[in-house]
Write an enzyme that holds these catalytic residues in place. Structure first.
Site, PDB file in Angstrom:
ATOM      1  N   ARG A   1       0.857  -1.196   0.000  1.00 42.84           N
ATOM      2  CA  ARG A   1       0.000   0.000   0.000  1.00 42.84           C
ATOM      3  C   ARG A   1       0.892   1.244   0.000  1.00 42.84           C
ATOM      4  O   ARG A   1       1.144   1.849   1.053  1.00 42.84           O
ATOM      5  CB  ARG A   1      -0.936  -0.018   1.208  1.00 42.84           C
ATOM      6  CG  ARG A   1      -1.979  -1.106   1.131  1.00 42.84           C
ATOM      7  CD  ARG A   1      -2.722  -1.263   2.453  1.00 42.84           C
ATOM      8  NE  ARG A   1      -3.495  -0.073   2.797  1.00 42.84           N
ATOM      9  CZ  ARG A   1      -4.749   0.146   2.406  1.00 42.84           C
ATOM     10  NH1 ARG A   1      -5.377  -0.746   1.663  1.00 42.84           N
ATOM     11  NH2 ARG A   1      -5.386   1.240   2.775  1.00 42.84           N
TER      12      ARG A   1
ATOM     13  N   ASP B   1       2.528   4.886  -0.234  1.00 40.64           N
ATOM     14  CA  ASP B   1       2.088   6.206   0.207  1.00 40.64           C
ATOM     15  C   ASP B   1       2.028   7.183  -0.959  1.00 40.64           C
ATOM     16  O   ASP B   1       2.518   6.899  -2.061  1.00 40.64           O
ATOM     17  CB  ASP B   1       3.052   6.762   1.259  1.00 40.64           C
ATOM     18  CG  ASP B   1       2.955   6.056   2.593  1.00 40.64           C
ATOM     19  OD1 ASP B   1       1.900   5.445   2.860  1.00 40.64           O
ATOM     20  OD2 ASP B   1       3.927   6.120   3.367  1.00 40.64           O
TER      21      ASP B   1
ATOM     22  N   ARG C   1      11.157   4.614   4.511  1.00 38.18           N
ATOM     23  CA  ARG C   1      11.582   6.018   4.521  1.00 38.18           C
ATOM     24  C   ARG C   1      12.217   6.410   5.856  1.00 38.18           C
ATOM     25  O   ARG C   1      13.129   7.248   5.907  1.00 38.18           O
ATOM     26  CB  ARG C   1      10.399   6.914   4.191  1.00 38.18           C
ATOM     27  CG  ARG C   1       9.949   6.796   2.732  1.00 38.18           C
ATOM     28  CD  ARG C   1       8.579   7.401   2.507  1.00 38.18           C
ATOM     29  NE  ARG C   1       8.544   8.793   2.889  1.00 38.18           N
ATOM     30  CZ  ARG C   1       7.412   9.478   3.080  1.00 38.18           C
ATOM     31  NH1 ARG C   1       6.240   8.886   2.929  1.00 38.18           N
ATOM     32  NH2 ARG C   1       7.470  10.753   3.425  1.00 38.18           N
TER      33      ARG C   1
END
Length: 255
Positions: free
Chosen positions: A53, A55, A200
């Site tokens: 999923r 971002d 990240r």
């Protein structure tokens, strides 16, 4: 009779607000546009399952989605129909029938992401959408020392947004590498699954090590803290790409 169809997707995530379809149809998402066009062709509602999923602003080369359908429209027809309206921003690289019980999310055994940092003095307009432009060379030695302390099965609560409820933040980080080619530094991460913003945050922490703000030896302490404030700040989404998703070997469904 219902069949499961598997799609491999590649997309430039710049113009999308992530994967997940929103209630507000004016919010443009990957799931939203793919579902809308599939439902138009198939003439039936459907629910997509997805391996990662992504971002808002995150890209993909090898995203995998799946759904079940009672339609007789063949996968190659769907591929042609979707590419006719969505390419080149979003491309269906492959479409095929999948074995019974296949689920793009729950059948996956690993996901692989790559984060790219452009270290040149000036940005490159031809790659700027897919890299984080950060002038100056990071120190590879300390970054690689930190990597060795992060690989393995750990609680990565310090490297993600709290998932809520009693959901586990333990993940098996199977591979984490740092390399440089020319003025591009790339960080590759492979795990059984990733938490929200985990890649990240890992990259942001490694950048802090490479810049001298954090010591490589601090990685075990950061893991043990289970506190988002202990790790480095998440890097911008645009440098991140979902490269591929791995599955156990299975025979394709018979046509």
């Amino acid at each position: 009779m219902t069949r499961t169809i598997r799609l491999m997707l590649a997309y430039d995530g710049t113009g999308f607000r992530g994967w997940a379809r929103q209630r507000d149809p004016s919010i443009r998402t990957i799931e939203g546009v793919v579902s809308a066009h599939l439902e138009r062709v198939l003439q039936e509602p459907l629910k997509l399952s997805v391996a990662g999923r992504t971002d808002a602003g995150v890209h993909a080369k090898g995203q995998v989605a799946s759904f079940t359908t009672a339609s007789s429209v063949r996968p190659e027809q769907l591929q042609k129909a979707l590419n006719g309206v969505l390419a080149p921003e979003l491309v269906v690289v492959d479409a095929a029938y999948a074995p019974e019980g296949f689920d793009a999310r729950f059948s996956a055994s690993a996901r692989e992401y790559v984060y790219r940092i452009h270290e040149a003095a000036l940005p490159d307009p031809f790659t700027a959408r897919f890299v984080w432009h950060r002038p100056g060379d990071l120190r590879l030695g300390p970054m690689r020392e930190a990597v060795r302390l992060l690989v393995g099965e750990h609680d990565f609560a310090s490297f993600c947004r709290p998932p809520g409820g009693d959901r586990s933040t333990v993940r098996d980080l199977r591979r984490l590498t740092v390399g440089r080619q020319g003025d591009e530094l790339s960080i590759r991460a492979v795990a059984n699954a990733f938490l929200h913003r985990m890649v990240r945050s890992l990259v942001g922490t490694l950048v802090a090590v490479g810049d001298g703000e954090l010591e490589a030896a601090a990685m075990p302490e950061i893991l043990d803290a289970r506190d988002r404030e202990a790790a480095g700040r998440p890097v911008p989404a645009r440098g991140l790409t979902l490269e591929r998703v791995s599955y156990p070997r299975q025979r394709s469904s018979e046509l």
